[in-house]
Write an enzyme that holds these catalytic residues in place. Structure first.
Site, PDB file in Angstrom:
ATOM      1  N   PHE A   1     -18.961  67.341 -81.376  1.00  0.00           N
ATOM      2  CA  PHE A   1     -18.849  66.689 -80.072  1.00  0.00           C
ATOM      3  C   PHE A   1     -17.369  66.581 -79.721  1.00  0.00           C
ATOM      4  CE2 PHE A   1     -18.621  62.456 -77.788  1.00  0.00           C
ATOM      5  CZ  PHE A   1     -19.231  62.876 -76.609  1.00  0.00           C
ATOM      6  N   ALA A   2     -16.992  67.084 -78.542  1.00  0.00           N
ATOM      7  CA  ALA A   2     -15.571  67.129 -78.187  1.00  0.00           C
ATOM      8  C   ALA A   2     -15.301  66.315 -76.928  1.00  0.00           C
ATOM      9  CB  ALA A   2     -15.134  68.578 -78.014  1.00  0.00           C
TER      10      ALA A   2
ATOM     11  N   GLU B   1      -8.961  63.667 -76.480  1.00  0.00           N
ATOM     12  CA  GLU B   1      -7.813  64.521 -76.146  1.00  0.00           C
ATOM     13  C   GLU B   1      -6.543  63.768 -76.499  1.00  0.00           C
ATOM     14  OE1 GLU B   1      -7.958  65.710 -72.070  1.00  0.00           O
ATOM     15  OE2 GLU B   1      -9.894  66.740 -72.316  1.00  0.00           O
ATOM     16  N   PRO B   2      -5.395  64.458 -76.491  1.00  0.00           N
ATOM     17  CA  PRO B   2      -4.148  63.756 -76.814  1.00  0.00           C
ATOM     18  C   PRO B   2      -3.959  62.483 -75.976  1.00  0.00           C
ATOM     19  CG  PRO B   2      -3.758  66.114 -76.748  1.00  0.00           C
ATOM     20  CD  PRO B   2      -5.190  65.910 -76.330  1.00  0.00           C
TER      21      PRO B   2
ATOM     22  N   ALA C   1      -6.578  60.988 -74.119  1.00  0.00           N
ATOM     23  CA  ALA C   1      -7.860  60.339 -73.798  1.00  0.00           C
ATOM     24  C   ALA C   1      -8.598  60.024 -75.091  1.00  0.00           C
ATOM     25  CB  ALA C   1      -8.721  61.234 -72.905  1.00  0.00           C
TER      26      ALA C   1
ATOM     27  N   ARG D   1     -14.940  45.157-118.188  1.00  0.00           N
ATOM     28  CA  ARG D   1     -13.527  44.839-118.439  1.00  0.00           C
ATOM     29  C   ARG D   1     -13.392  43.462-119.111  1.00  0.00           C
ATOM     30  NH1 ARG D   1      -8.309  46.701-118.993  1.00  0.00           N
ATOM     31  NH2 ARG D   1      -6.822  45.340-117.935  1.00  0.00           N
TER      32      ARG D   1
ATOM     33  N   ILE E   1     -10.360  44.139-107.535  1.00  0.00           N
ATOM     34  CA  ILE E   1     -11.086  43.769-108.766  1.00  0.00           C
ATOM     35  C   ILE E   1     -10.737  44.739-109.897  1.00  0.00           C
ATOM     36  CG2 ILE E   1     -13.414  43.760-109.819  1.00  0.00           C
ATOM     37  CD1 ILE E   1     -14.420  42.505-107.181  1.00  0.00           C
TER      38      ILE E   1
ATOM     39  N   GLY F   1      -7.998  46.323-110.172  1.00  0.00           N
ATOM     40  CA  GLY F   1      -6.571  46.228-110.484  1.00  0.00           C
ATOM     41  C   GLY F   1      -5.886  47.589-110.512  1.00  0.00           C
TER      42      GLY F   1
ATOM     43  N   GLU G   1     -15.205  57.109 -83.042  1.00  0.00           N
ATOM     44  CA  GLU G   1     -16.351  56.821 -82.155  1.00  0.00           C
ATOM     45  C   GLU G   1     -16.182  55.482 -81.452  1.00  0.00           C
ATOM     46  OE1 GLU G   1     -20.212  58.113 -83.465  1.00  0.00           O
ATOM     47  OE2 GLU G   1     -19.296  59.635 -84.729  1.00  0.00           O
TER      48      GLU G   1
HETATM   49  N1  COS Z   1     -24.504  53.960 -71.064  1.00  0.00           N
HETATM   50  C1  COS Z   1     -24.691  54.394 -69.806  1.00  0.00           C
HETATM   51  N2  COS Z   1     -23.756  54.234 -68.829  1.00  0.00           N
HETATM   52  C2  COS Z   1     -22.607  53.652 -69.166  1.00  0.00           C
HETATM   53  C3  COS Z   1     -22.337  53.188 -70.466  1.00  0.00           C
HETATM   54  C4  COS Z   1     -23.357  53.350 -71.445  1.00  0.00           C
HETATM   55  N3  COS Z   1     -23.191  52.935 -72.681  1.00  0.00           N
HETATM   56  N4  COS Z   1     -21.100  52.638 -70.502  1.00  0.00           N
HETATM   57  C5  COS Z   1     -20.600  52.754 -69.261  1.00  0.00           C
HETATM   58  N5  COS Z   1     -21.508  53.373 -68.462  1.00  0.00           N
HETATM   59  C6  COS Z   1     -21.351  53.666 -67.055  1.00  0.00           C
HETATM   60  C7  COS Z   1     -21.121  52.387 -66.238  1.00  0.00           C
HETATM   61  O1  COS Z   1     -22.341  51.824 -65.827  1.00  0.00           O
HETATM   62  C8  COS Z   1     -20.309  52.890 -65.082  1.00  0.00           C
HETATM   63  O2  COS Z   1     -21.173  53.484 -64.131  1.00  0.00           O
HETATM   64  P1  COS Z   1     -20.879  53.305 -62.546  1.00  0.00           P
HETATM   65  O3  COS Z   1     -19.543  53.924 -62.340  1.00  0.00           O
HETATM   66  O4  COS Z   1     -22.010  54.032 -61.883  1.00  0.00           O
HETATM   67  O5  COS Z   1     -20.872  51.829 -62.307  1.00  0.00           O
HETATM   68  C9  COS Z   1     -19.465  54.006 -65.676  1.00  0.00           C
HETATM   69  O6  COS Z   1     -20.174  54.442 -66.848  1.00  0.00           O
HETATM   70  C10 COS Z   1     -18.070  53.546 -66.028  1.00  0.00           C
HETATM   71  O7  COS Z   1     -18.207  52.442 -66.912  1.00  0.00           O
HETATM   72  P2  COS Z   1     -17.029  51.429 -67.215  1.00  0.00           P
HETATM   73  O8  COS Z   1     -16.401  51.005 -65.931  1.00  0.00           O
HETATM   74  O9  COS Z   1     -17.531  50.365 -68.134  1.00  0.00           O
HETATM   75  O10 COS Z   1     -16.016  52.390 -67.969  1.00  0.00           O
HETATM   76  P3  COS Z   1     -14.629  52.095 -68.642  1.00  0.00           P
HETATM   77  O11 COS Z   1     -13.690  53.158 -68.225  1.00  0.00           O
HETATM   78  O12 COS Z   1     -14.228  50.680 -68.455  1.00  0.00           O
HETATM   79  O13 COS Z   1     -14.924  52.417 -70.179  1.00  0.00           O
HETATM   80  C11 COS Z   1     -15.500  52.006 -72.435  1.00  0.00           C
HETATM   81  C12 COS Z   1     -15.821  51.797 -70.938  1.00  0.00           C
HETATM   82  C13 COS Z   1     -14.143  51.489 -72.823  1.00  0.00           C
HETATM   83  C14 COS Z   1     -16.578  51.252 -73.160  1.00  0.00           C
HETATM   84  C15 COS Z   1     -15.599  53.521 -72.751  1.00  0.00           C
HETATM   85  O14 COS Z   1     -14.562  54.233 -72.163  1.00  0.00           O
HETATM   86  C16 COS Z   1     -15.605  53.809 -74.252  1.00  0.00           C
HETATM   87  O15 COS Z   1     -16.625  53.692 -74.916  1.00  0.00           O
HETATM   88  N6  COS Z   1     -14.441  54.220 -74.794  1.00  0.00           N
HETATM   89  C17 COS Z   1     -14.336  54.615 -76.160  1.00  0.00           C
HETATM   90  C18 COS Z   1     -14.582  56.058 -76.249  1.00  0.00           C
HETATM   91  C19 COS Z   1     -14.669  56.491 -77.657  1.00  0.00           C
HETATM   92  O16 COS Z   1     -15.561  56.084 -78.369  1.00  0.00           O
HETATM   93  N7  COS Z   1     -13.720  57.352 -78.038  1.00  0.00           N
HETATM   94  C20 COS Z   1     -13.680  57.820 -79.371  1.00  0.00           C
HETATM   95  C21 COS Z   1     -13.799  59.292 -79.414  1.00  0.00           C
HETATM   96  S1  COS Z   1     -15.363  59.890 -79.148  1.00  0.00           S
HETATM   97  S2  COS Z   1     -15.954  60.555 -80.869  1.00  0.00           S
END
Ligand code: COS
Length: 391
Positions: free
Chosen positions: A126-127, A130-131, A133, A271, A341, A343, A367
């Protein structure tokens, strides 16, 4: 604690435990040193029918046998992680890569890709990251511009688990930069597609048997039929995927913690210092008691969340985040205490717990960091309160 598993679930645990004993434990330290992907062990898992336990029978898997597959996947991941967190994630990341197709793919996409993943003939990744994001998943810059029957991808993905080893990638890219997160879309990109190559392979602190690699897209033409769901739904596809996969990270954390606990408890029973076994000292006893309690609480949360998913609940993002945050914080604490524990022995490469401590750290990061999980939980409980929850 008895979780009243079906016979099939108990069999999955037994099978993973045998694989761990026979194939993982003998090589885990070496793979850790060499930073080497466990291709031969993943093959054993595929031959043991472990790759399709979360995929429905209609697509070559066996999810129905386990009442849905989420709990089965957690149990398998936990058991493998007891032996090696890096090898376990190389297995579990296939489910993460497959999830966008499973949850949001078209019937044709499911028929084409899921059977190959269920059999383990191909691996998935799953990708999203990004640098620039990571936590801000909506900030993806990789561009996917439509050109006739193709989308042309340009950009770089970073830290992709199974990168370079998988054959099927689900990639989140920007189809409409003016719309931010709502301009993202998900695509299936196959290994070997012209313009798709692999960059740097990372040298990591832990989970070193797993591959973590850059994906590079340079005018990579992906057939339009590989768009998952619809244009603009990539962020939702990614969020739904992570809601499903986070209990898997939590299960990995529980497994790592259990492995470290068992090693430390055994050491403490053997131990001798001051003429007594060290587990006769209250200082050690209280540590063991806290470790065992925290692991069991984490496990209960993981299983309960997986059971919600298997029962067909539609909303479980809060519980998923709770399981991940609690289990991964537990894993970090427990593995650190296990080293303590043991050591000086615990600190040495000759014993497995220093690796478990290194492996545990990533479960608080990937994640979604635990800070992001807490934001997800907070936003859910605030919404519940606003809509009349509580008294
Ligand atoms: N399921 C379905 N829809 C979702 C959702 C979920 N779990 N979470 C958010 N959404 C939807 C929201 O309802 C919203 O929809 P609308 O625009 O129609 O209202 C939209 O997505 C944007 O949601 P939100 O405003 O909450 O987004 P944010 O940018 O504030 O981000 C977080 C929310 C921080 C929770 C999200 O960006 C996140 O999970 N970040 C971490 C990502 C991650 O795990 N990165 C690690 C690498 S991946 S292996």
């Amino acid at each position: 604690m008895n979780y009243y598993f079906s016979e099939e679930l108990n069999d999955i645990r037994e099978l993973c435990s045998e694989i761990a004993e026979k194939y993982i434990i003998p090589v885990r330290a070496q793979l850790d040193v060499e930073n080497r992907f466990p291709a031969e062990i993943i093959r054993v898992m595929a031959e043991s029918d472990l790759c399709g336990i979360y995929i429905p029978e209609a697509y070559g898997g066996s999810a129905e046998v386990f009442g849905g597959g989420s709990l089965a996947l957690c149990v398998a991941t936990e058991e493998l992680s007891k032996a090696c967190g890096g090898i376990a994630v190389s297995y579990a990341a296939n489910a993460l890569g497959a999830m966008p197709i499973l949850l949001s793919g078209s019937e044709e996409q499911k028929q084409k890709y899921l059977p190959q993943l269920a059999s383990g003939e191909k691996l998935a990744a799953f990708a999203l990251t990004e640098p620039e994001a990571g936590s801000d998943a909506g900030g993806v810059k990789t561009r996917a511009g439509r050109e006739g029957d193709f989308y042309v991808l340009n950009g770089t993905k970073q830290w992709i688990t199974n990168g370079g080893e998988a054959q099927i990638y689900t990639v989140i890219a920007q189809t409409d930069p003016s719309r931010g997160a709502r301009g993202l879309s998900a695509f299936i990109v196959e290994d070997g597609t012209p313009g798709f190559s692999y960059g740097k392979k990372e040298d990591k602190m832990g989970i070193r048997a797993s591959s973590t690699r850059e994906l590079i897209f340079e005018d990579c033409r992906v057939p339009a039929e590989n768009l998952v769901s619809r244009e603009g739904y990539g962020f939702i596809v990614a969020m739904k995927t992570l809601d499903r996969s986070r209990p898997g990270v939590a299960a990995q954390a529980v497994g790592i913690a259990q492995g470290a606990f068992e090693a430390a408890a055994k050491y403490a029973s053997e131990r001798v210092q001051f003429g007594r076994r060290i587990d006769s000292f209250q200082g050690i006893q209280f540590m063991l008691a806290d470790m065992a309690t925290q692991i069991e609480a984490a496990r209960a949360l993981v299983y309960a969340t997986a059971r919600m998913i298997d029962a067909g609940e539609r909303k479980f993002e809060k519980e998923s985040a709770m399981a991940k945050v609690f289990a991964s914080d537990t894993a970090m604490r427990v593995t650190t205490d296990a080293v303590q524990i043991m050591g000086g022995y615990g600190y040495m490469r000759e014993y497995p717990v220093e690796k478990m401590m290194r492996d545990a750290k990533i479960t608080q990061i990937y994640e979604g960091t635990n800070q992001i999980q807490r934001s997800v939980i907070a936003s859910a409980v605030i919404k519940e309160t606003a809509s009349g929850g509580g008294r």
